[in-house]
Design a protein around this motif. Structure first.
Motif, PDB file in Angstrom:
ATOM      1  N   SER A  84      -3.899   3.541   4.302  1.00  0.00           N
ATOM      2  CA  SER A  84      -2.905   3.180   3.292  1.00  0.00           C
ATOM      3  C   SER A  84      -2.672   4.296   2.287  1.00  0.00           C
ATOM      4  CB  SER A  84      -3.349   1.918   2.556  1.00  0.00           C
ATOM      5  OG  SER A  84      -3.387   0.836   3.442  1.00  0.00           O
ATOM      6  N   LEU A  85      -3.752   4.931   1.849  1.00  0.00           N
ATOM      7  CA  LEU A  85      -3.617   6.004   0.865  1.00  0.00           C
ATOM      8  C   LEU A  85      -2.887   7.217   1.432  1.00  0.00           C
ATOM      9  CD1 LEU A  85      -7.100   5.718  -0.843  1.00  0.00           C
ATOM     10  CD2 LEU A  85      -4.872   5.289  -1.906  1.00  0.00           C
ATOM     11  N   LYS A  86      -3.107   7.526   2.706  1.00  0.00           N
ATOM     12  CA  LYS A  86      -2.409   8.658   3.324  1.00  0.00           C
ATOM     13  C   LYS A  86      -0.911   8.408   3.413  1.00  0.00           C
ATOM     14  CE  LYS A  86      -6.209  10.178   6.229  1.00  0.00           C
ATOM     15  NZ  LYS A  86      -6.740  10.223   7.598  1.00  0.00           N
ATOM     16  N   ARG A  87      -0.525   7.158   3.524  1.00  0.00           N
ATOM     17  CA  ARG A  87       0.878   6.810   3.711  1.00  0.00           C
ATOM     18  C   ARG A  87       1.505   6.173   2.477  1.00  0.00           C
ATOM     19  NH1 ARG A  87      -2.280   6.968   7.756  1.00  0.00           N
ATOM     20  NH2 ARG A  87      -1.604   7.640   9.800  1.00  0.00           N
ATOM     21  N   LEU A  88       0.820   6.249   1.350  1.00  0.00           N
ATOM     22  CA  LEU A  88       1.279   5.589   0.134  1.00  0.00           C
ATOM     23  C   LEU A  88       2.669   6.054  -0.297  1.00  0.00           C
ATOM     24  CD1 LEU A  88       0.510   3.518  -1.978  1.00  0.00           C
ATOM     25  CD2 LEU A  88      -0.534   5.353  -3.305  1.00  0.00           C
ATOM     26  N   ALA A  89       2.937   7.336  -0.211  1.00  0.00           N
ATOM     27  CA  ALA A  89       4.252   7.851  -0.617  1.00  0.00           C
ATOM     28  C   ALA A  89       5.350   7.282   0.273  1.00  0.00           C
ATOM     29  CB  ALA A  89       4.262   9.369  -0.568  1.00  0.00           C
ATOM     30  N   ALA A  90       5.117   7.228   1.567  1.00  0.00           N
ATOM     31  CA  ALA A  90       6.125   6.690   2.486  1.00  0.00           C
ATOM     32  C   ALA A  90       6.331   5.200   2.257  1.00  0.00           C
ATOM     33  CB  ALA A  90       5.712   6.949   3.927  1.00  0.00           C
ATOM     34  N   HIS A  91       5.240   4.459   2.057  1.00  0.00           N
ATOM     35  CA  HIS A  91       5.357   3.021   1.822  1.00  0.00           C
ATOM     36  C   HIS A  91       6.108   2.764   0.519  1.00  0.00           C
ATOM     37  CE1 HIS A  91       2.055   1.562   4.689  1.00  0.00           C
ATOM     38  NE2 HIS A  91       2.272   2.825   4.952  1.00  0.00           N
ATOM     39  N   THR A  92       5.791   3.523  -0.515  1.00  0.00           N
ATOM     40  CA  THR A  92       6.443   3.366  -1.807  1.00  0.00           C
ATOM     41  C   THR A  92       7.928   3.694  -1.718  1.00  0.00           C
ATOM     42  OG1 THR A  92       4.375   3.929  -2.884  1.00  0.00           O
ATOM     43  CG2 THR A  92       6.351   4.050  -4.232  1.00  0.00           C
ATOM     44  N   HIS A  93       8.275   4.710  -0.944  1.00  0.00           N
ATOM     45  CA  HIS A  93       9.674   5.088  -0.766  1.00  0.00           C
ATOM     46  C   HIS A  93      10.489   3.915  -0.224  1.00  0.00           C
ATOM     47  CE1 HIS A  93      13.267   7.228   0.466  1.00  0.00           C
ATOM     48  NE2 HIS A  93      13.106   6.715   1.668  1.00  0.00           N
ATOM     49  N   TYR A  94       9.981   3.270   0.809  1.00  0.00           N
ATOM     50  CA  TYR A  94      10.707   2.146   1.396  1.00  0.00           C
ATOM     51  C   TYR A  94      10.860   0.993   0.415  1.00  0.00           C
ATOM     52  CZ  TYR A  94      10.814   4.166   6.033  1.00  0.00           C
ATOM     53  OH  TYR A  94      11.069   4.971   7.095  1.00  0.00           O
ATOM     54  N   MET A 150      -5.993   1.613  -6.230  1.00  0.00           N
ATOM     55  CA  MET A 150      -6.473   1.599  -4.877  1.00  0.00           C
ATOM     56  C   MET A 150      -7.471   2.738  -4.659  1.00  0.00           C
ATOM     57  SD  MET A 150      -4.511   1.691  -1.172  1.00  0.00           S
ATOM     58  CE  MET A 150      -3.356   0.447  -1.546  1.00  0.00           C
ATOM     59  N   ARG A 151      -7.166   3.890  -5.244  1.00  0.00           N
ATOM     60  CA  ARG A 151      -8.087   5.027  -5.090  1.00  0.00           C
ATOM     61  C   ARG A 151      -9.447   4.737  -5.704  1.00  0.00           C
ATOM     62  NH1 ARG A 151      -3.024   7.542  -5.814  1.00  0.00           N
ATOM     63  NH2 ARG A 151      -2.509   8.878  -4.063  1.00  0.00           N
ATOM     64  N   ALA A 152      -9.461   4.061  -6.844  1.00  0.00           N
ATOM     65  CA  ALA A 152     -10.722   3.723  -7.503  1.00  0.00           C
ATOM     66  C   ALA A 152     -11.530   2.753  -6.649  1.00  0.00           C
ATOM     67  CB  ALA A 152     -10.453   3.118  -8.876  1.00  0.00           C
ATOM     68  N   ASP A 195      -9.217   1.451   6.548  1.00  0.00           N
ATOM     69  CA  ASP A 195      -7.981   0.802   6.128  1.00  0.00           C
ATOM     70  C   ASP A 195      -7.461   1.387   4.818  1.00  0.00           C
ATOM     71  OD1 ASP A 195      -8.165  -0.817   8.348  1.00  0.00           O
ATOM     72  OD2 ASP A 195      -9.018  -2.513   7.259  1.00  0.00           O
ATOM     73  N   PHE A 196      -8.359   1.589   3.868  1.00  0.00           N
ATOM     74  CA  PHE A 196      -7.969   2.221   2.606  1.00  0.00           C
ATOM     75  C   PHE A 196      -7.407   3.617   2.868  1.00  0.00           C
ATOM     76  CE2 PHE A 196     -10.670  -0.679  -0.033  1.00  0.00           C
ATOM     77  CZ  PHE A 196      -9.737  -0.956  -1.020  1.00  0.00           C
ATOM     78  N   ASP A 197      -8.108   4.402   3.675  1.00  0.00           N
ATOM     79  CA  ASP A 197      -7.671   5.774   3.962  1.00  0.00           C
ATOM     80  C   ASP A 197      -6.284   5.795   4.591  1.00  0.00           C
ATOM     81  OD1 ASP A 197     -10.061   6.643   2.924  1.00  0.00           O
ATOM     82  OD2 ASP A 197     -11.004   6.966   4.882  1.00  0.00           O
ATOM     83  N   VAL A 250     -16.311   1.999  -1.613  1.00  0.00           N
ATOM     84  CA  VAL A 250     -16.539   1.571  -0.233  1.00  0.00           C
ATOM     85  C   VAL A 250     -17.231   2.690   0.551  1.00  0.00           C
ATOM     86  CG1 VAL A 250     -15.383   0.798   1.876  1.00  0.00           C
ATOM     87  CG2 VAL A 250     -14.494   0.115  -0.346  1.00  0.00           C
ATOM     88  N   PRO A 251     -18.282   2.363   1.303  1.00  0.00           N
ATOM     89  CA  PRO A 251     -18.974   3.395   2.089  1.00  0.00           C
ATOM     90  C   PRO A 251     -18.068   4.001   3.167  1.00  0.00           C
ATOM     91  CG  PRO A 251     -20.296   1.376   1.973  1.00  0.00           C
ATOM     92  CD  PRO A 251     -18.942   1.065   1.403  1.00  0.00           C
ATOM     93  N   ASP A 252     -18.183   5.316   3.350  1.00  0.00           N
ATOM     94  CA  ASP A 252     -17.424   6.002   4.399  1.00  0.00           C
ATOM     95  C   ASP A 252     -17.816   5.447   5.770  1.00  0.00           C
ATOM     96  OD1 ASP A 252     -16.199   7.610   2.542  1.00  0.00           O
ATOM     97  OD2 ASP A 252     -17.589   9.284   2.805  1.00  0.00           O
ATOM     98  N   GLY A 253     -16.845   5.467   6.680  1.00  0.00           N
ATOM     99  CA  GLY A 253     -17.110   5.067   8.056  1.00  0.00           C
ATOM    100  C   GLY A 253     -16.980   3.580   8.324  1.00  0.00           C
ATOM    101  N   THR A 254     -16.763   2.785   7.286  1.00  0.00           N
ATOM    102  CA  THR A 254     -16.601   1.352   7.493  1.00  0.00           C
ATOM    103  C   THR A 254     -15.142   1.035   7.808  1.00  0.00           C
ATOM    104  OG1 THR A 254     -16.219   0.941   5.149  1.00  0.00           O
ATOM    105  CG2 THR A 254     -18.503   0.799   5.916  1.00  0.00           C
TER     106      THR A 254
END
Length: 57
Positions: A21-31, A1-3, A17-19, A8-12
């Motif tokens: 998901s990536l910020k919350r990836l640890a929490a989502h993975t935990h569940y 996902m990071r790759a 949406d990617f940002d 993807v251009p910033d600001g779109t």
């Protein structure tokens, strides 16, 4: 996902949406890993008997 995010251009909208998901990836993975994934019901169907919506990451 990071790759994919790097392509993807910033600001779109998709970058946001990617940002998100990536910020919350640890929490989502935990569940997903602890077996207690919460069921999220959609209120959009009301009492019409439409299927429930499940949170999938």
């Amino acid at each position: 996902m990071r790759a994919q995010r790097l392509k993807v251009p910033d600001g779109t909208a998709i970058a946001n949406d990617f940002d998100y998901s990536l910020k919350r990836l640890a929490a989502h993975t935990h569940y997903l890993n602890d077996g207690a994934t919460p069921k999220v019901e959609s209120n959009a169907g009301g009492d019409r008997g439409e299927a429930d919506v499940w949170m999938v990451v």
